[in-house]
Design a protein around this motif. Structure first.
Motif, PDB file in Angstrom:
ATOM      1  N   LYS A 297      41.807  41.503  38.284  1.00 49.08           N
ATOM      2  CA  LYS A 297      41.304  42.858  38.113  1.00 49.08           C
ATOM      3  C   LYS A 297      40.037  42.883  37.240  1.00 49.08           C
ATOM      4  O   LYS A 297      38.988  43.406  37.639  1.00 49.08           O
ATOM      5  CB  LYS A 297      42.402  43.723  37.475  1.00 49.08           C
ATOM      6  N   ALA A 298      40.152  42.244  36.078  1.00 47.30           N
ATOM      7  CA  ALA A 298      39.047  42.324  35.135  1.00 47.30           C
ATOM      8  C   ALA A 298      37.792  41.644  35.675  1.00 47.30           C
ATOM      9  O   ALA A 298      36.669  42.162  35.562  1.00 47.30           O
ATOM     10  CB  ALA A 298      39.454  41.710  33.802  1.00 47.30           C
ATOM     11  N   ILE A 299      37.985  40.489  36.285  1.00 49.75           N
ATOM     12  CA  ILE A 299      36.813  39.706  36.655  1.00 49.75           C
ATOM     13  C   ILE A 299      36.018  40.399  37.777  1.00 49.75           C
ATOM     14  O   ILE A 299      34.793  40.317  37.842  1.00 49.75           O
ATOM     15  CB  ILE A 299      37.215  38.252  37.025  1.00 49.75           C
ATOM     16  N   ILE A 300      36.728  41.144  38.628  1.00 54.07           N
ATOM     17  CA  ILE A 300      36.029  41.894  39.688  1.00 54.07           C
ATOM     18  C   ILE A 300      35.422  43.160  39.104  1.00 54.07           C
ATOM     19  O   ILE A 300      34.249  43.475  39.334  1.00 54.07           O
ATOM     20  CB  ILE A 300      37.012  42.274  40.817  1.00 54.07           C
ATOM     21  N   GLU A 301      36.219  43.864  38.334  1.00 49.40           N
ATOM     22  CA  GLU A 301      35.751  45.136  37.774  1.00 49.40           C
ATOM     23  C   GLU A 301      34.488  44.963  36.952  1.00 49.40           C
ATOM     24  O   GLU A 301      33.545  45.746  37.065  1.00 49.40           O
ATOM     25  CB  GLU A 301      36.829  45.737  36.868  1.00 49.40           C
ATOM     26  N   ASN A 302      34.449  43.919  36.148  1.00 53.12           N
ATOM     27  CA  ASN A 302      33.300  43.723  35.273  1.00 53.12           C
ATOM     28  C   ASN A 302      32.094  43.205  36.020  1.00 53.12           C
ATOM     29  O   ASN A 302      31.020  43.043  35.446  1.00 53.12           O
ATOM     30  CB  ASN A 302      33.641  42.733  34.170  1.00 53.12           C
TER      31      ASN A 302
ATOM     32  N   ILE B 153      45.810  33.325  53.019  1.00 48.93           N
ATOM     33  CA  ILE B 153      45.055  33.340  51.768  1.00 48.93           C
ATOM     34  C   ILE B 153      44.517  34.741  51.568  1.00 48.93           C
ATOM     35  O   ILE B 153      44.299  35.476  52.527  1.00 48.93           O
ATOM     36  CB  ILE B 153      43.893  32.320  51.751  1.00 48.93           C
ATOM     37  N   GLN B 154      44.330  35.066  50.307  1.00 52.44           N
ATOM     38  CA  GLN B 154      43.822  36.396  49.993  1.00 52.44           C
ATOM     39  C   GLN B 154      42.371  36.297  49.545  1.00 52.44           C
ATOM     40  O   GLN B 154      41.993  35.401  48.806  1.00 52.44           O
ATOM     41  CB  GLN B 154      44.638  36.978  48.840  1.00 52.44           C
ATOM     42  N   PHE B 155      41.558  37.236  50.028  1.00 49.16           N
ATOM     43  CA  PHE B 155      40.162  37.260  49.612  1.00 49.16           C
ATOM     44  C   PHE B 155      39.867  38.678  49.106  1.00 49.16           C
ATOM     45  O   PHE B 155      39.916  39.630  49.869  1.00 49.16           O
ATOM     46  CB  PHE B 155      39.267  36.893  50.795  1.00 49.16           C
ATOM     47  N   ILE B 156      39.622  38.784  47.816  1.00 44.64           N
ATOM     48  CA  ILE B 156      39.384  40.112  47.228  1.00 44.64           C
ATOM     49  C   ILE B 156      37.912  40.220  46.890  1.00 44.64           C
ATOM     50  O   ILE B 156      37.349  39.367  46.206  1.00 44.64           O
ATOM     51  CB  ILE B 156      40.213  40.303  45.955  1.00 44.64           C
TER      52      ILE B 156
END
Lengths: 377, 556, 375
Positions: free
Chosen positions: A95-100, A125-128
């Motif tokens: 969460k944090a690494i994407i949000e920031n 696999i998940q890709f966000i």
């Protein structure tokens, strides 16, 4: 042999054009401002305007201990599109690494990836990806699909299974490496000349009025139409020369291929200049001060750029906006420029785009002329 | 009483593209309280630079300025009124900027309104005021706080005689309250009325003292010669007088020539005329000190055959702007070779008349023929037969003298060969060779004016239109200019001049006095003087009495 | 010239004058309020990066029944508008004349190839002139093909193993490019408007000679700059409010952050762009040069170097460094985050810091260049 009145007319117009060119040329600051920024912009924008993805920061959360997952991660590390910048150890870090905005995307490989692959199940696999820049997100996803697709095909070969099935072969014509620069430079050539031409024509009358030189012009035997022609041809020549210079820079420095007929492009640019300078002069006629002229030209140029297909395709626009684009001369000249540079378009296509532009040019010139006459006479 | 403002050894240099120029070079002086000090000098003498230093807007390279404890107010040459604000809003702004409280403001505004006569116009936009009213408002804005020293940079440029007189009266009132006033001007009749005069030339102070002391210097150098009445003849005689050895300046004044000769030069003589010595004026002393750089060479062969008789015929010419009638049934004729003046205060309708005759705007009704063309149908053709010189220098400053002249040649349809010949000819005749390739925007006013005139006659027009050609120009340049015009008129050029400047009117053969859209007087300067100035005080007095009579008879 | 003193009466008087001038020539109000609305509508609808309804020519040379089936799935998507071409030559001609952007060829042996592994039964040609659209279009067709194959495999119950990629796009699930473009657009529009509003205001005073008259009054530098800044700040913020309301109502954007952060960030940004306009105006003292300077420095850089359309992370490293001097860059980041993601301090604080720094630098330069004398 022309009748005497024609010869005199031509002399008067020639004198006016010379004066317009000299005025701009002898003003050191004006000269610098007209020449330097477009060239700088061509350079910066050519490097800036890219839809390619390179070294996009990617965070990896690999919960699988198997060999296959490490190989997949290695694929990502090896690609030009992504650059792994962090290894996560826990799902909550995502969460944090994407949000920031530290990472554009996170590749999440679950704990059973290698096992599933070996046992013939469908591993997931998940890709966000950060959707704040939707285009980048889409491109990132297509890269991921490509990398994972290649990987699964090889894995299939290793395990001797039939995997992805028959392939689809894609080739791109005219720009086989899909270089955004090739797309953007022919467009910039026209756009930057449009900015120069509109600004110089639109401010010229207001400026002469403020300096008091306009009245001196009006008492000469120049007929309104001669004044009109002189006032649009001067800036048109400057902008045209600038366009040619930018095109040459594009070819020599950015190696944009020039596959078509230069004469077609020159013709296109010339017709384009007619409509642009007419619009500029119309603004000039309608405004009293340089400030108004500047704001008005901005209000015209900006929508023209957006609604031209310079950066985003016209087909994507809603119907009514698409209808508006038919009024935009830049739309047509972009097709011609790109066509001549990259495609060697047939003359018929060029003419299909030339005549609407010429029509716009003639109509705006006629309107501007009417306005000019009523305001000047 | 305060000591006024003292300056000592002031020096100022500017560094530009053309190198370093010394604008003011070691100038000292005192602006004494209760006095009007006149600052005179030609264009580029350093007047504005000096005033700006005194106002604290420029920092001198050397020298000291001792200011009194009180306020130093400064009114720039082009006083920056906000033309899109009303008279009242302009005043309120300056009152706020000077920190006037409500009570003081009330008093000050009442005083200023009475003082300037602007009270009826408080809600008018400043841009819509006449030149004279603008200057008065500018002065009012400068005076929202009562200064100890008041610096005025050419306040009377572009102001008609009536307003000029009012402006002068206003400043005199201030002087009487003990304020030290510096009034810079190119008009020597104004300087003559000052208590003290400073003459600046090329950055140095050539004279600093009472005007009468300066005038006394050229005692015995001024002569008057009575002339026969015929117009053409008098200009010929004037040229002959100017060519006499020892003559510095010759000027037509009514039916006489006024001559300034060199010190100890013999009495000028012309066959059949007698010269009598007259007391000098400040202008004579000025001319004697600042010799014209050269005598203007005569201009020959500038008009093609243009027919004869009436070159301008105006009949019932009317122009309305909405409900307002700017020009009201004007009729007059101008003969070939005549210098004809349209004289009137700002806003009288003379510019509108002028614009119609140049083909810049159409008439609402009535007829006008210029050089044989009916302006209703052949405006562009008529424009081809006339030359035009604007009040404001109206050439592109970035272009060189030669480029501007070539443009003028081309735009009047001259072929390349003709253009080459005539440009060379004109460069030679107007002494422009040294400036041929200089950007004309940087040249001194006199040279600019010569170039503008050269451009206006390249195509050998039948008629020359001059719009306040020498407003704000010092006598040396002005006399040189008019000498050229006179020579042209003698060679058959018809000249139409608009002016609100009496000195220019003196050069005309005939004058039409325009006021409130109507022609209220027509005749030669002598006739007008004879009819309307019983006291013999000159054309200016005649003009003012005409205008005042008209106002009395036709109250608005 | 005294230091940063401010006398309220002088400042009020100057502000009143500035305001009267704005009202007298309403072009400033038009710029601040009407222009953002018009531009948002035009650009909001005009700029879309999703490739939709792309014309494609389909050449079917095979009689295999699967070909019709595949064609049906092509028709079913919004991305491609297929047109049947009689033969390859015609399709190629269409592509050359710009009638179609892609050609899909299903060759004679399509049916046979289909059942062989690693065969290539279908060819796709895209027009690469517009590289971005080309890439997206190729991706779409690839996707349609993969989906069709999978569907076919399921129907025929053949065992096909793939690795499934579960993509999730945060903050913009539907990959609606409007959502990412509109906040960027607001930043670009406000850049332009701010610079347009102030680029001429000081140059105008110099050109009209009013500056010399102002210099003779006790008006201080601070008062002059505040007097020029505040009215246009108010106008600019008005434009910002209009734009935000438009984004939320007309374009239905979410707003995940908090209003006061938006207000603070917008204020900082307004200071930067107004500061830039004032600087251009102060340095050039000439309306023509100031306006060209302001326009060239804001219009295209705002569009191309701010990350509004083109992702800064993909740019050439040198250009990436250059983008740091484009103020819109920071505001684009802040707005996208505020609208789509929320008050994410690690994003917002550094960007606000950058804006504050730029505002300080620009206003300091302007103050330095503003002299109380004519030199």
């Amino acid at each position: 042999m022309l009748p005497a009145s024609w010869t005199e007319s031509l002399r008067r117009i020639a004198a006016l054009i010379r004066r317009e060119l000299l005025t701009i040329w002898r003003d050191k600051r004006g000269r610098t401002i007209l020449i330097l920024p477009p060239i700088m912009q061509l350079f910066v924008f050519s490097y800036a305007a890219t839809f390619d993805l390179s070294n996009a920061p990617l965070a990896i959360l690999n919960e699988d201990a198997g060999l296959a997952s490490r190989e997949l991660v290695a694929r990502f590390s090896a690609s030009d599109a992504f650059k792994p910048m962090a290894r996560l150890t826990n799902g909550v870090e995502i969460k944090a690494i994407i949000e920031n905005g530290d990472a554009l995307a996170v590749l999440h490989i679950g704990p059973t990836f290698s096992r599933d692959l070996a046992s013939g199940k469908t591993p997931t696999i998940q890709f966000i990806v950060d959707g704040r820049q939707s285009n980048t997100a889409l491109i990132a996803m297509s890269y991921v699909n490509e990398i994972v697709g290649d990987f699964s095909r090889e894995q299939a070969a290793r395990y001797g299974r039939s995997m992805a099935g028959p392939q689809l072969v894609t080739r791109a014509w005219f720009n086989s490496n899909l270089e955004t620069r090739w797309f953007i430079i022919p467009g910039l050539v026209a756009t930057l000349t449009m900015v120069v031409a509109t600004l110089t024509t639109s401010m010229s009358v207001a400026r002469e009025r403020e300096l008091g030189t306009f009245e001196q012009l009006l008492v000469t035997p120049l007929r309104p139409w001669e004044l009109f022609v002189g006032k649009i041809v001067g800036p048109a020549i400057i902008a045209f020369t600038e366009g040619a210079l930018l095109a040459v820079l594009g070819i020599l420095i950015f190696h944009v291929p020039l596959r078509g007929d230069v004469a077609l492009m020159a013709l296109g640019l010339a017709v384009f200049m007619l409509s642009v300078t007419s619009v500029g002069l119309m603004i000039s006629t309608l405004t009293n001060t340089q400030q108004q002229a500047q704001i008005a030209s901005f209000c015209v140029v900006m929508p023209c750029i957006i609604l031209s297909g310079l950066t985003t395709p016209i087909e994507n626009m809603p119907g009514w906006v698409q209808a508006l684009t038919y009024l935009n001369p830049l739309r047509y000249v972009l097709v011609i420029n790109r066509g001549v540079f990259l495609q060697d378009i047939p003359a018929s296509v060029a003419f299909a785009n030339l005549w609407p532009m010429a029509l716009i040019g003639v109509v705006t010139a006629a309107m501007a002329m009417r306005l000019f006459r009523s305001r000047m006479a | 009483m305060s000591a006024g403002l003292t300056f000592e050894g002031l020096r100022k240099t500017f560094t530009g593209e053309a190198g370093t120029v010394t604008a003011v070079d070691g100038v000292s002086g005192v602006i004494a309280p209760g006095k009007i000090t006149g600052l005179v000098g030609p264009d580029a003498a350093g007047k504005t630079t000096l005033i700006r230093m005194l106002a604290g807007l420029l920092v001198p390279n050397a020298g000291t300025i001792t200011k009194p404890p009180g306020h130093v107010s400064y009114m720039p040459q082009k006083f920056g009124l906000y033309e899109d604000l009303t008279v009242e809003q302009n005043l309120v702004l300056y009152a706020d900027l000077h920190g006037l409280d409500q009570k003081a403001r009330k008093e000050t505004f009442a005083k200023l309104h009475g003082f300037t006569g602007l009270a009826p116009f408080t809600d008018r936009l400043a841009g819509k005021l006449s030149g004279g009213m603008k200057q008065k408002l500018g002065l009012a804005c400068t005076l929202v706080v009562t200064p100890e020293v008041l610096l005025l940079d050419e306040p009377s440029v572009g102001v008609d005689p009536v307003s000029r007189r009012e402006l002068w009266a206003m400043v005199q009132q201030l002087q009487n309250t003990g304020i030290a006033v510096l009034w810079s001007t190119a008009y020597l009749d104004e300087a003559e009325r000052c208590d003290h005069v400073m003459l600046l030339h090329e950055g140095t102070m050539l004279f600093d003292g009472a005007p009468k002391d300066f005038t006394a210097r050229s005692e015995g150098q001024t002569w008057r010669m009575a002339l026969p009445a015929k117009a053409a003849e008098k200009r010929e005689l004037q040229r002959a007088a100017a060519a006499l050895p020892g003559v510095i300046d010759s000027q037509i004044q009514g039916r006489a020539l006024r001559l300034v000769v060199e010190k100890d030069a013999p009495a000028p003589t012309l066959p059949g005329l007698t010269a009598e010595q007259i007391p000098p004026r400040l202008e004579d002393a000025y001319l004697a000190m600042l010799h014209p750089p050269h005598k203007p060479p005569p201009i020959v062969e500038h008009t093609e055959e243009v027919g004869s008789g009436e070159l301008i015929r105006v009949h019932d010419l009317t122009r309305k702007f909405g409900a307002f009638t700017a020009v009201d049934h004007l009729s007059f004729e101008v003969q070939r070779g005549e210098i004809f003046g349209l004289l009137g205060p700002n806003g009288a309708g003379k510019s509108t008349t002028f614009k119609m005759l140049c083909g810049l705007i159409p008439a609402s009704s009535g007829e006008a023929h210029v050089a044989g063309f009916d302006l209703r149908v052949a405006r562009a053709d008529a424009r081809g037969r006339l030359g035009y010189m604007a009040q404001k220098f109206a050439y592109v400053g970035y272009l060189s003298v030669e480029q501007n002249m070539r443009f003028a040649a081309g735009v009047y349809g001259l072929s390349k060969k003709e253009a080459n010949e005539r440009v060379e000819e004109a460069i030679d005749a107007f002494g422009l060779a040294p400036y041929r390739s200089s950007a004309c925007g940087l040249l001194p006013l006199g040279i600019k004016q010569r170039m503008a005139l050269a451009c206006a006659i390249l195509h050998r027009p039948a008629i020359l239109f001059l719009d306040e050609p020498t407003s704000g120009v010092d006598p040396v340049t002005r006399h040189e200019f008019w000498a050229r015009i006179n020579a042209m008129a003698d060679a058959g050029m018809t000249v139409l001049v608009t002016s609100h400047f009496i000195d220019e009117a003196e050069y005309c053969d005939r004058l039409a006095i325009i006021y409130r859209g109507k022609m209220i007087g027509l005749g030669s300067p002598e006739e007008i003087k004879a009819q309307h100035d019983k006291g013999g005080a000159g054309l200016e007095a005649a003009f003012i009495s005409l205008v005042e009579n008209y106002d009395r008879e036709h109250p608005q | 010239m005294t230091g940063p003193t401010v006398n309220m009466q002088r400042l009020r008087g100057f502000l009143r004058k500035e305001w009267l001038q704005i009202i007298r020539d309403p072009s400033s109000i038009v710029v601040a309020v009407i222009l953002p609305m018009v531009m948002l509508v035009l650009f909001g609808f005009g700029v879309s990066l999703d490739a939709k309804n792309q014309p494609a020519a389909i050449v079917i040379e095979t009689a295999a029944p699967e070909a019709q089936d595949f064609l049906a799935s092509l028709r079913a998507t919004p991305y491609v508008t297929p047109t049947i071409a009689p033969d390859r030559q015609t399709a190629i001609a269409w592509m050359r004349t710009g009638k179609v952007r892609a050609i899909v060829v299903l060759p004679e042996d399509f049916g046979a190839q289909l059942h062989r592994a690693n065969a290539a039964p279908i060819q796709v040609l895209v027009n690469g002139t517009d590289s971005n659209t080309a890439r997206l279009l190729a991706g779409y067709i690839q996707g349609i093909w993969a989906t069709w194959l999978q569907g076919k495999a399921q129907a025929e119950r053949t065992q096909v193993q793939t690795i499934a990629v579960q993509s999730r796009i945060w903050f913009n699930e539907a990959v609606d490019s409007h959502r990412s473009i509109i906040p960027g657009l607001i930043a670009v529009i406000m850049t332009l408007i701010g610079a347009l509003l102030t680029a001429l205001v000081i140059a105008r005073e110099w050109e009209r000679g009013t500056m010399e008259a102002l210099l003779t009054t006790p008006l201080t530098k601070t008062e002059l700059l505040l007097g020029k800044l505040l009215p246009y700040f108010a106008l600019g913020m008005g434009g910002m409010v209009v734009s935000t309301v438009f984004a939320l109502t007309v374009f239905g954007l979410p707003f995940a952050g908090s209003v006061w952060v938006l207000l603070l960030a917008s204020s900082l940004f307004m200071l930067v762009v107004l500061g830039f306009g004032l600087m251009a105006s102060t340095i050039t003292r000439n309306q023509f040069s100031a306006s060209i300077l302001a326009l060239t420095a804001t219009m295209l850089p705002g569009m191309l170097l701010s990350g509004f359309i083109f992702d800064i992370r993909s740019m050439n490293p040198v250009v990436q460094v250059i983008t740091h001097i484009v103020p819109a860059r920071y505001f684009v980041e802040i707005l996208k985050t505020l609208f789509l993601a929320g008050d994410i301090w690690p994003v917002i604080l550094p960007n606000m810091g950058a804006l504050a720094l730029m505002a300080t630098i620009l206003l300091t330069i302007t103050a330095r260049k503003t002299t109380r004398s004519l030199e």
